[in-house]
Design a protein around this motif. Structure first.
Motif, PDB file in Angstrom:
ATOM      1  N   THR A   1       0.839  -1.196   0.000  1.00 62.23           N
ATOM      2  CA  THR A   1       0.000   0.000   0.000  1.00 62.23           C
ATOM      3  C   THR A   1       0.879   1.253   0.000  1.00 62.23           C
TER       4      THR A   1
ATOM      5  N   ASN B   1       0.425   0.410  -5.421  1.00 60.09           N
ATOM      6  CA  ASN B   1      -0.777   1.166  -5.090  1.00 60.09           C
ATOM      7  C   ASN B   1      -0.530   2.675  -5.170  1.00 60.09           C
TER       8      ASN B   1
ATOM      9  N   THR C   1      -6.613   3.784   0.077  1.00 63.90           N
ATOM     10  CA  THR C   1      -6.367   2.933   1.243  1.00 63.90           C
ATOM     11  C   THR C   1      -6.786   3.601   2.553  1.00 63.90           C
TER      12      THR C   1
ATOM     13  N   GLY D   1      -8.713  -1.048   0.158  1.00 62.75           N
ATOM     14  CA  GLY D   1      -7.804  -2.127   0.532  1.00 62.75           C
ATOM     15  C   GLY D   1      -8.200  -3.448  -0.099  1.00 62.75           C
TER      16      GLY D   1
ATOM     17  N   THR E   1      -7.421   5.471   8.400  1.00 64.23           N
ATOM     18  CA  THR E   1      -6.333   5.192   7.468  1.00 64.23           C
ATOM     19  C   THR E   1      -5.224   4.361   8.090  1.00 64.23           C
TER      20      THR E   1
ATOM     21  N   MET F   1      -7.559  -5.122   6.086  1.00 66.39           N
ATOM     22  CA  MET F   1      -6.802  -5.714   4.989  1.00 66.39           C
ATOM     23  C   MET F   1      -6.102  -6.984   5.449  1.00 66.39           C
TER      24      MET F   1
END
Length: 296
Positions: free
Chosen positions: A57, A81, A111, A117, A160, A168
């Motif tokens: 991520t 990502n 994300t 995610g 976040t 995730m």
């Protein structure tokens, strides 16, 4: 009295005793993991990631980009990502592909949301057919004291930095190989610093939560052979770190390190690659402070 053996004879006899074919000092065939290393060195498990698939991520720039490229250099295929900068993500993808070892795709996903995610995991499965490694690098780092704190600021940080990484990990747990799966969270060495600034309240609260989540999941998922660890960098020289700081403040922070410098993204990436590899299989539930001695 029998004659003394020469030193070369003694060394030769010792090395013969150490060979796996001997019954003296060799690892017993019934010992755990003995079959795992059959045909290879008992003492040098591989750091290769060939055939593995990693989701990273926040990997279009800075530390995330360095991690993605490092995993690709070790042979992994990587889901890169991004949220806004498609060009930067494409550059990371091309850098990984140019190494000729693993594949790479860029996926736009927010994300800060559970849906974002999940999209990353879905795209990894769709493109590569598997997920072996999940690196939860994305996060926000706002600066507000208690007087300035409000609910939207608080919620943004916990959504976040805590909620999305946790969910995730939950979704990935059903996809990762058992054994061999890897989940790597990110915290900060500031959670252990002897002094912190009042405006770090929210950010450090989220990182403290991540460290505890990682500890618990290491026990839970460790029973399936999935390792869960946390990497806690010190100050890293990135645009996010420099934002809102004068050069004097940046220099003062750098001088607190024994090496008298800030960390670089490339100081962090090899550690993540090691934890993701077979060589890191016995490291679980740990919080590794990669800060060059900034916090000791």
């Amino acid at each position: 009295m029998s004659p003394k053996r020469s030193s070369s004879t003694f060394i030769s006899g010792f090395m013969n005793a150490m060979k796996p074919s001997s019954n003296k000092l060799a690892v017993p065939t019934q010992a755990p993991y003995s079959k795992r290393y059959a045909g290879s060195s008992l003492f040098l498990p591989t750091t290769s990631l060939v055939g593995k698939v990693a989701v990273v991520t926040g990997s279009s720039r800075s530390t995330g980009a360095a991690i993605a490229c490092c995993l690709g250099e070790h042979g992994a295929s990587v889901v890169v990502n991004y949220v806004t900068d498609a060009q930067a993500a494409d550059e990371v993808v091309q850098a990984i592909r140019s190494q000729g070892k693993g594949g790479a795709i860029a996926v736009k996903a927010n994300t800060a949301t559970i849906e974002g995610g999940q999209l990353l995991l879905d795209e990894a499965m769709k493109t590569f057919g598997r997920v072996d490694i999940v690196v939860l690098n994305a996060g926000v780092m706002g600066s507000r004291t208690l007087d300035d704190l409000d609910e939207p600021f608080f919620d943004m940080h916990f959504e976040t930095n805590v909620k999305v990484p946790l969910f995730m990990a939950k979704a990935a747990a059903d996809l990762l190989p058992n054994p061999g799966g890897r989940i790597i969270f990110f915290s900060s060495s500031l959670t252990a610093a002897s002094t912190v600034l009042p405006n770090a309240l929210c950010y450090l609260a989220t990182k403290g939560a991540i460290e505890q989540i990682s500890r618990v999941l290491a026990k839970d998922l460790g029973s399936r052979g999935i390792t869960v660890n946390t990497v806690s960098p010190g100050p890293i020289d990135t645009p996010l770190f420099r934002e809102g700081k004068t050069q004097h403040v940046i220099d003062s922070i750098a001088k607190q390190s024994p090496s008298r410098r800030l960390g670089e993204p490339d100081d962090i990436a090899p550690l993540v690659a090691f934890l993701a590899s077979e060589a890191g299989h016995w490291i679980n539930g740990q919080n590794i402070r990669a800060d060059g001695g900034y916090v000791v």
